[in-house]
Scaffold this active site. Structure first.
Site, PDB file in Angstrom:
ATOM      1  N   ARG A   1      37.570  31.052  14.352  1.00 35.48           N
ATOM      2  CA  ARG A   1      38.376  31.100  15.570  1.00 35.48           C
ATOM      3  C   ARG A   1      39.784  30.660  15.220  1.00 35.48           C
ATOM      4  NH1 ARG A   1      36.930  27.000  19.860  1.00 35.48           N
ATOM      5  NH2 ARG A   1      39.014  26.135  19.595  1.00 35.48           N
TER       6      ARG A   1
ATOM      7  N   ARG B   1      38.746  14.480  28.010  1.00 38.80           N
ATOM      8  CA  ARG B   1      39.355  15.614  28.699  1.00 38.80           C
ATOM      9  C   ARG B   1      38.559  16.885  28.440  1.00 38.80           C
ATOM     10  NH1 ARG B   1      43.213  14.595  24.536  1.00 38.80           N
ATOM     11  NH2 ARG B   1      44.751  13.845  26.030  1.00 38.80           N
TER      12      ARG B   1
ATOM     13  N   GLU C   1      39.880  27.323  13.111  1.00 35.51           N
ATOM     14  CA  GLU C   1      38.587  26.668  13.353  1.00 35.51           C
ATOM     15  C   GLU C   1      37.485  27.395  12.588  1.00 35.51           C
ATOM     16  OE1 GLU C   1      38.006  24.017  15.160  1.00 35.51           O
ATOM     17  OE2 GLU C   1      39.590  23.786  16.644  1.00 35.51           O
TER      18      GLU C   1
END
Length: 287
Positions: free
Chosen positions: A239, A203, A256
């Site tokens: 992040r 995806r 992250e």
């Protein structure tokens, strides 16, 4: 540092290398597992698109530890190790950070189908993963299917995460980017788990990413999460991914700190800030 996948897909990487060279630094983009590489010839090694690390975690963490002994590594080895397993969400929760409610089940641990029976559906994912690999959401009433997904992961020796599906994620996930502890920029992207009851490892992981101006509450929540990171100083890059809960308050989905997409390609100011942070650290290292 990059990887074979990163060399092919990381559109930020050539921009970063060119910008660092324009700033007077001798920059190279190398795969973390390139053989042989004398990492001690570098003053600074910055992890970027090592996008295969989750499937080779033991090997990657061994490389991180070895490399950190011969050069300055960012983010540092203890931070990388801490962030490689999403059980760090427990630490965030213990420190009062607003986080998506998460139950972890270890291989051999106890759980029941009722653990997957949530009003708005449930998300099942492995604790070590990147790019929503082996992750799926299940609609209300499909908790037996969700339990089978968890059993599959547990049988592979992997820790499982069980989270409620946040319906407001359909208004967009927020990704806030920080350099050296200072907010730089943010994007909002569409939901990743569009089709329920499907594990789709191909995806698109950042659908419809577009610039976003976060609220003060969102920035504060992200900074609270970063304050928990086990590092003597702020991460060189970070992040923080947020979503809204049922009361429209921001909650941390992920932190992250290893190889996040920083969305620099369409953000010249963000690229400039990242290069400034790397250049400043490089000059401190060689001073």
């Amino acid at each position: 540092m990059t990887s074979d996948a990163g060399v092919e897909a990381d559109i930020d990487l050539p921009l970063i290398v060119d910008a660092l060279r324009a700033d007077g630094l001798a920059a190279e983009a190398l795969a973390w597992d390139a053989d042989p590489v004398a990492w001690d010839r570098f003053d600074l090694a910055v992890i970027r698109s090592t996008w295969d690390y989750a499937g080779r975690l033991g090997e990657f963490l061994a490389w991180v530890d070895t490399t950190a002994r011969v050069t300055q590594l960012w983010n540092p080895a203890p931070v990388v190790r801490w962030n490689s397993d999403k059980r760090y969400l427990v630490k965030l929760t213990e420190r009062g950070v607003s986080v998506v409610p998460t139950q972890f089940v270890e291989p051999g641990g106890r759980y029941s189908e009722e653990d997957f029976d949530m009003a708005d559906g449930v998300v099942v994912k492995p604790a070590v993963s990147a790019g929503a690999m082996d992750t799926a959401r299940y609609e209300p009433g499909r908790h037996a299917d969700a339990a089978r997904h968890a059993r599959m992961l547990l049988d592979q020796g992997r820790t499982v995460m069980i989270q409620p599906y946040l319906r407001l994620v359909e208004e967009g996930e927020r990704a806030l980017v920080f350099f050296s502890g200072t907010f730089s920029h943010a994007i909002r992207k569409g939901p990743v788990l569009i089709e329920p009851e499907v594990i789709d490892n191909f995806r698109e992981v950042h659908p419809g990413a577009a610039p976003y101006r976060p609220t003060e509450v969102e920035i504060r929540t992200a900074l609270e999460a970063l304050a928990v990171v086990p590092s003597p100083g702020a991460p060189l890059f970070a992040r923080v991914d947020l979503a809204l809960n049922e009361t429209r308050d921001p909650v941390v989905m992920e932190l992250e700190l290893i190889e996040p997409n920083l969305f620099l390609h369409d953000n010249p100011l963000g690229l400039e800030r990242f290069v400034e942070a790397v250049a400043a650290e490089s000059r401190r290292t060689t001073a």
